[in-house]
Design an enzyme around this catalytic site. Sequence first.
Site, PDB file in Angstrom:
ATOM      1  N   GLY A  20      -1.268  19.095 -20.980  1.00 55.73           N
ATOM      2  CA  GLY A  20      -0.429  18.306 -19.920  1.00 55.73           C
ATOM      3  C   GLY A  20       1.021  18.078 -20.502  1.00 55.73           C
ATOM      4  O   GLY A  20       1.233  16.962 -20.595  1.00 55.73           O
ATOM      5  N   SER A  25       4.151  20.361 -18.729  1.00 60.30           N
ATOM      6  CA  SER A  25       4.959  20.508 -17.850  1.00 60.30           C
ATOM      7  C   SER A  25       4.760  19.797 -16.540  1.00 60.30           C
ATOM      8  O   SER A  25       3.743  19.433 -16.135  1.00 60.30           O
ATOM      9  CB  SER A  25       4.828  21.986 -17.185  1.00 60.30           C
ATOM     10  OG  SER A  25       4.939  23.076 -18.291  1.00 60.30           O
ATOM     11  N   GLU A  72       0.323  26.228 -31.001  1.00 53.93           N
ATOM     12  CA  GLU A  72       0.117  27.091 -29.902  1.00 53.93           C
ATOM     13  C   GLU A  72       0.773  28.360 -29.846  1.00 53.93           C
ATOM     14  O   GLU A  72       0.472  29.342 -29.199  1.00 53.93           O
ATOM     15  CB  GLU A  72       0.623  26.318 -28.584  1.00 53.93           C
ATOM     16  CG  GLU A  72       0.601  26.927 -27.200  1.00 53.93           C
ATOM     17  CD  GLU A  72       0.903  26.166 -26.125  1.00 53.93           C
ATOM     18  OE1 GLU A  72       0.923  24.925 -26.300  1.00 53.93           O
ATOM     19  OE2 GLU A  72       1.462  26.745 -25.173  1.00 53.93           O
ATOM     20  N   GLU A 109      13.820  32.266 -23.406  1.00 56.52           N
ATOM     21  CA  GLU A 109      15.170  31.849 -23.691  1.00 56.52           C
ATOM     22  C   GLU A 109      15.037  30.518 -24.571  1.00 56.52           C
ATOM     23  O   GLU A 109      15.815  30.611 -25.657  1.00 56.52           O
ATOM     24  CB  GLU A 109      16.046  31.538 -22.343  1.00 56.52           C
ATOM     25  CG  GLU A 109      16.416  32.753 -21.544  1.00 56.52           C
ATOM     26  CD  GLU A 109      15.196  33.472 -21.050  1.00 56.52           C
ATOM     27  OE1 GLU A 109      14.265  32.862 -20.890  1.00 56.52           O
ATOM     28  OE2 GLU A 109      15.345  34.757 -20.551  1.00 56.52           O
TER      29      GLU A 109
HETATM   30  C1  LIG Z   1       0.574  31.421 -16.840  1.00 60.67           C
HETATM   31  C2  LIG Z   1       1.095  30.117 -17.005  1.00 60.67           C
HETATM   32  C3  LIG Z   1       0.425  29.212 -17.552  1.00 60.67           C
HETATM   33  C4  LIG Z   1       0.893  27.944 -18.076  1.00 60.67           C
HETATM   34  N1  LIG Z   1       0.081  26.743 -18.467  1.00 60.67           N
HETATM   35  C5  LIG Z   1       0.467  25.681 -18.751  1.00 60.67           C
HETATM   36  C6  LIG Z   1      -0.308  24.694 -19.221  1.00 60.67           C
HETATM   37  O1  LIG Z   1      -1.470  24.757 -19.537  1.00 60.67           O
HETATM   38  N2  LIG Z   1       0.349  23.325 -19.534  1.00 60.67           N
HETATM   39  C7  LIG Z   1       1.509  23.132 -19.472  1.00 60.67           C
HETATM   40  O2  LIG Z   1       1.907  21.991 -19.592  1.00 60.67           O
HETATM   41  N3  LIG Z   1       2.553  24.130 -19.147  1.00 60.67           N
HETATM   42  C8  LIG Z   1       1.915  25.247 -18.734  1.00 60.67           C
HETATM   43  N4  LIG Z   1       2.819  26.387 -18.083  1.00 60.67           N
HETATM   44  C9  LIG Z   1       4.325  26.133 -17.827  1.00 60.67           C
HETATM   45  C10 LIG Z   1       5.140  26.457 -18.697  1.00 60.67           C
HETATM   46  O3  LIG Z   1       5.180  25.964 -19.876  1.00 60.67           O
HETATM   47  C11 LIG Z   1       6.475  26.766 -18.204  1.00 60.67           C
HETATM   48  O4  LIG Z   1       6.413  27.680 -17.202  1.00 60.67           O
HETATM   49  C12 LIG Z   1       7.845  26.838 -19.046  1.00 60.67           C
HETATM   50  O5  LIG Z   1       7.977  25.777 -19.943  1.00 60.67           O
HETATM   51  C13 LIG Z   1       8.951  27.059 -18.069  1.00 60.67           C
HETATM   52  O6  LIG Z   1       9.219  26.048 -17.240  1.00 60.67           O
HETATM   53  P1  LIG Z   1       9.579  26.510 -15.623  1.00 60.67           P
HETATM   54  O7  LIG Z   1       8.697  27.452 -15.254  1.00 60.67           O
HETATM   55  O8  LIG Z   1       9.848  25.180 -15.143  1.00 60.67           O
HETATM   56  O9  LIG Z   1      10.996  27.284 -15.689  1.00 60.67           O
HETATM   57  P2  LIG Z   1      12.121  26.731 -15.973  1.00 60.67           P
HETATM   58  O10 LIG Z   1      12.391  25.702 -17.051  1.00 60.67           O
HETATM   59  O11 LIG Z   1      12.849  26.265 -14.596  1.00 60.67           O
HETATM   60  O12 LIG Z   1      13.219  28.142 -16.429  1.00 60.67           O
HETATM   61  C14 LIG Z   1      13.459  29.154 -15.635  1.00 60.67           C
HETATM   62  C15 LIG Z   1      14.197  30.211 -16.031  1.00 60.67           C
HETATM   63  O13 LIG Z   1      15.278  29.518 -16.512  1.00 60.67           O
HETATM   64  C16 LIG Z   1      15.583  29.853 -18.052  1.00 60.67           C
HETATM   65  N5  LIG Z   1      16.233  28.608 -18.487  1.00 60.67           N
HETATM   66  C17 LIG Z   1      15.988  27.234 -18.258  1.00 60.67           C
HETATM   67  N6  LIG Z   1      16.912  26.401 -18.976  1.00 60.67           N
HETATM   68  C18 LIG Z   1      17.694  27.341 -19.560  1.00 60.67           C
HETATM   69  C19 LIG Z   1      18.546  26.868 -20.681  1.00 60.67           C
HETATM   70  N7  LIG Z   1      18.853  25.806 -20.966  1.00 60.67           N
HETATM   71  N8  LIG Z   1      19.268  27.996 -21.275  1.00 60.67           N
HETATM   72  C20 LIG Z   1      18.883  29.343 -20.767  1.00 60.67           C
HETATM   73  N9  LIG Z   1      17.958  29.446 -20.085  1.00 60.67           N
HETATM   74  C21 LIG Z   1      17.160  28.562 -19.426  1.00 60.67           C
HETATM   75  C22 LIG Z   1      14.001  29.707 -18.609  1.00 60.67           C
HETATM   76  O14 LIG Z   1      14.157  30.303 -19.822  1.00 60.67           O
HETATM   77  C23 LIG Z   1      13.450  30.572 -17.742  1.00 60.67           C
HETATM   78  O15 LIG Z   1      13.784  31.887 -17.855  1.00 60.67           O
HETATM   79  C24 LIG Z   1       2.358  27.613 -17.648  1.00 60.67           C
HETATM   80  C25 LIG Z   1       3.157  28.822 -17.139  1.00 60.67           C
HETATM   81  C26 LIG Z   1       2.338  29.880 -16.708  1.00 60.67           C
HETATM   82  C27 LIG Z   1       3.284  30.934 -16.241  1.00 60.67           C
END
Ligand SMILES: Cc1cc2nc3c(=O)[nH]c(=O)nc-3n(C[C@H](O)[C@H](O)[C@H](O)COP(=O)(O)OP(=O)(O)OC[C@H]3O[C@@H](n4cnc5c(N)ncnc54)[C@H](O)[C@@H]3O)c2cc1C
Lengths: 239, 379
Positions: B131, B133, B248, B366
Site C-alpha cells: 500500500g 501509491s 522489491e 525516470e
Molecule cells: C501493473 C502495476 C502494478 C502496480 N502495483 C502497485 C502496488 O501493488 N502497490 C502500489 O503502491 N503501487 C503499485 N503500482 C503503482 C506504481 O508504483 C506507480 O504507477 C508508479 O509509482 C508511478 O506513479 P503514477 O502511475 O502515478 O505515475 P506519475 O507519477 O504520474 O508519472 C507519470 C510519468 O511521469 C514521469 N514523472 C513523474 N514525475 C517525474 C519527475 N519528477 N521527473 C521526470 N519524470 C517524472 C514518470 O516517470 C512517469 O513516466 C502499480 C502500477 C502498475 C502499472
Amino acid sequence: MSAAREMLCDTARAVFADAQEGGIAPIETAGFGLLLVSEADGGFGGDWGDANAVLRIAGVAVPDLPVTDLILSGLAPVPDALRAAATVGLMAGAAGQALGLSIEHVNTRQQFGRPLGKFQAVQQSLAVLACEVAALDAAAAAMAARLDATGLDAEAADFEIAAAKLRANRAVGVVTAIAHQVHGAIGFTREYDLHRVTIPLMRWRSMHGSDAYWAERLGRQVAGLGGRGLWEALTARAE
Amino acid sequence: MQGFALYPFDPPGDSSALRTGLRRWLAEHQPQDDVVRRANCWASFDPDFSRALGAAGYIGMTLPARYGGGERHPLERYVVIEELLAAGAPVGAHWIADRQTGPLILRYGSEEQRERYLPGIARGETYACIGLSEPGAGSDLASVRTTARETAEGWRINGQKIWTTGAHLSHIMLALVRTEEGSERNAGLSQLLIDLDTPGITIRPIIDMAGHHDFNEIFFDDVLVPHAALVGERGQGWKQVTAELGLERSGPERYLSSHALFAALIDAAGPDPAPALAVLIGELAAEMWTLRQLSMSTAAKLAAGEDPMVEASVVKELGNAFEQEMPRRVQAVVECGWDDPDDLARLLRALLIASPSFSLRGGTREVIRGIIARGLGLR
Ligand SMILES: Cc1cc2nc3c(=O)[nH]c(=O)nc-3n(C[C@H](O)[C@H](O)[C@H](O)COP(=O)(O)OP(=O)(O)OC[C@H]3O[C@@H](n4cnc5c(N)ncnc54)[C@H](O)[C@@H]3O)c2cc1C
C-alpha cells in the site's frame, strides 16, 4: 579484489603510464608477456581475472599499444576467440573511463547558471550510460570466471565469450553517443581526452567479431539448446 | 559508483542439488498452465500451488525456523525463485509476502507480529499487498496523504490507496501512512500492517488494459486497527519503505518475466534458424545472460548486508528495457498474425500488451534513472 591482483594493477598503472611515452618496450620489460604463463614455467601464474583487470587499465592508458597480443603471447596457440575475450577487457576499461570523464565534465561545466549535471535530462542520459558500463563489467567478469573455471579453454567458454563480446559491442554505440553528447564541442577536440577512449571503442567493436558475427553464432548455439535447454545450460555452466 | 562493484554469487551448500530437487518437485507439482499464464508468472495467483510450495519448504526460506521458515541463505532463496520464474510457475499469490512483507516483518516487526503473520506466510497461505501509491502520490511517494491518527483504541485510518496489486486476494496490506499531523514530505510517515477484513475497508477492482483484474483501489473510511499494527518505529516509515523497495527491485523477476516468450521463440525457430532469427536469439541470449550476472551480483550484495539500491536500479532499468524490447523485436522479425492461435503468437500479444507496465510498477523508468544518477553523485 585480492591483494595480489591489487598489486598487479598498481604495477600495470605505473608501467602503462611509462609506456605512453616509451611504447610497448617497458610493458615487455615489466614481464606482462608472462602474466598468463604458469609459475612452473617461470611465469606469473595469473588467471583471466588478472588479465581482465590489467586489460581494463590498458584500455584507458595505452589503447593503441598491442598489450593484448603481448599478454596472449604467453599462451600458444591463441584462438581468435581469446583475442575477442581480451578485447572485452579493453572495452570495459575504456567505457568506464568514458563514464568517468562524463561525470567529471558535467559536474564542472556550467550553463544556465548551474553545473550541467544538475539538469535532469543530463542525469537521465548518464544513468543510461552507467547501466551500459555496469553491463559490460558484469559480462567481462562472468566471462573471466568461466574461462578460469575451464582452464582458459576458449571452446568450453564459447557461450560466455560470444555473449560478452556481443554485449560489449552493443554497449559501444550507447556509451560513445552519450559521452560525446554530454561533453558538447570540447569532447570533439583533439586536445580533450574523450576521443582517446571513444575512438578505440569504435575500433574494438569491429575487431575479433562484429555484433552480427557473434549474435548469429550465439543464436545458433542457443537454437541448438532449445527453449528449456537454454536455461539449463545457463545455470549449469555457472555452477 | 565508478564501476559496478561485482559481488560473487556464492550460495552455501550444493546449489545444483537445490536446483535439481526443485526441478524434480516442479515436474510433479507444477500445474499444466496455459503458456500465457507462464509468462509474467509472478502475477499468476494459484493458492493451491502456493500452499504446496510452502509445504515443500520453498517459501519463507530465509525466515527463522521458529516462525516456520527454512533458515536458508538468501542466495539459496535466489536460486529457488529464479528456477520458479524460469519454469513459469504460478507464484503470484505468495509472491509479495515472500519477497518483501515477510522480511520486513522479521526486520522491523514486533514479536507479536512475527508470530502472528510469518508462519502463514511461510506456509504459502497468507498473502500481502503493497500500500504505497495513492491518487496524488505516484512517483512522488512522499506526498502520501492517507492518515492514521492515534486514539485510545488504536489507529484510525482515513484515505485511499490505488494500483494495489492483488489486494482483492490478499489478507494483509503493509501500508505507508501519515501518522504525524501536519507533517510533510517524507517525515511523519509510518508503516501499518492492516488486516484487509477490518470494517471500513472497501476494495474496488481496476481492470487493466489487458482486461485483467490485478490491481485495485482501496478506501479507508475511519478504519480502526490496533496499536500493535504499527510496524517498526513510528515516523520511520520512509526509511523502512526504502529498505522494502530494495527487496522489491533487486530480484530476477526484473528480467525473467518474459522468459516464456523467449523460450517459445527459440523452440519455434528450431535448430537451424534463418540468419535474422539467429541474430535476434543471440542478442537476446547475450542480454539475458548479462542481466543474470548483474542480478546475481546485486542479490549477493544484499545478502552481504549492504544496500544495493543503485545496483538494483541498474538491474531494473536494463531488465525492463530487455523485457519491453523483446516482444517488439520478436514482432519485427517473426511472421505471425495478431490473432493467430499458436503459443508464440498468443505469448507475443500478451507481452506486447503487458510490457508497458514493466517500467511503471516498482518505480518508473525516470525515477529509477534518477536513483542511478544520485549514485553517480549528480544529485
Ligand atoms: C501493473 C502495476 C502494478 C502496480 N502495483 C502497485 C502496488 O501493488 N502497490 C502500489 O503502491 N503501487 C503499485 N503500482 C503503482 C506504481 O508504483 C506507480 O504507477 C508508479 O509509482 C508511478 O506513479 P503514477 O502511475 O502515478 O505515475 P506519475 O507519477 O504520474 O508519472 C507519470 C510519468 O511521469 C514521469 N514523472 C513523474 N514525475 C517525474 C519527475 N519528477 N521527473 C521526470 N519524470 C517524472 C514518470 O516517470 C512517469 O513516466 C502499480 C502500477 C502498475 C502499472
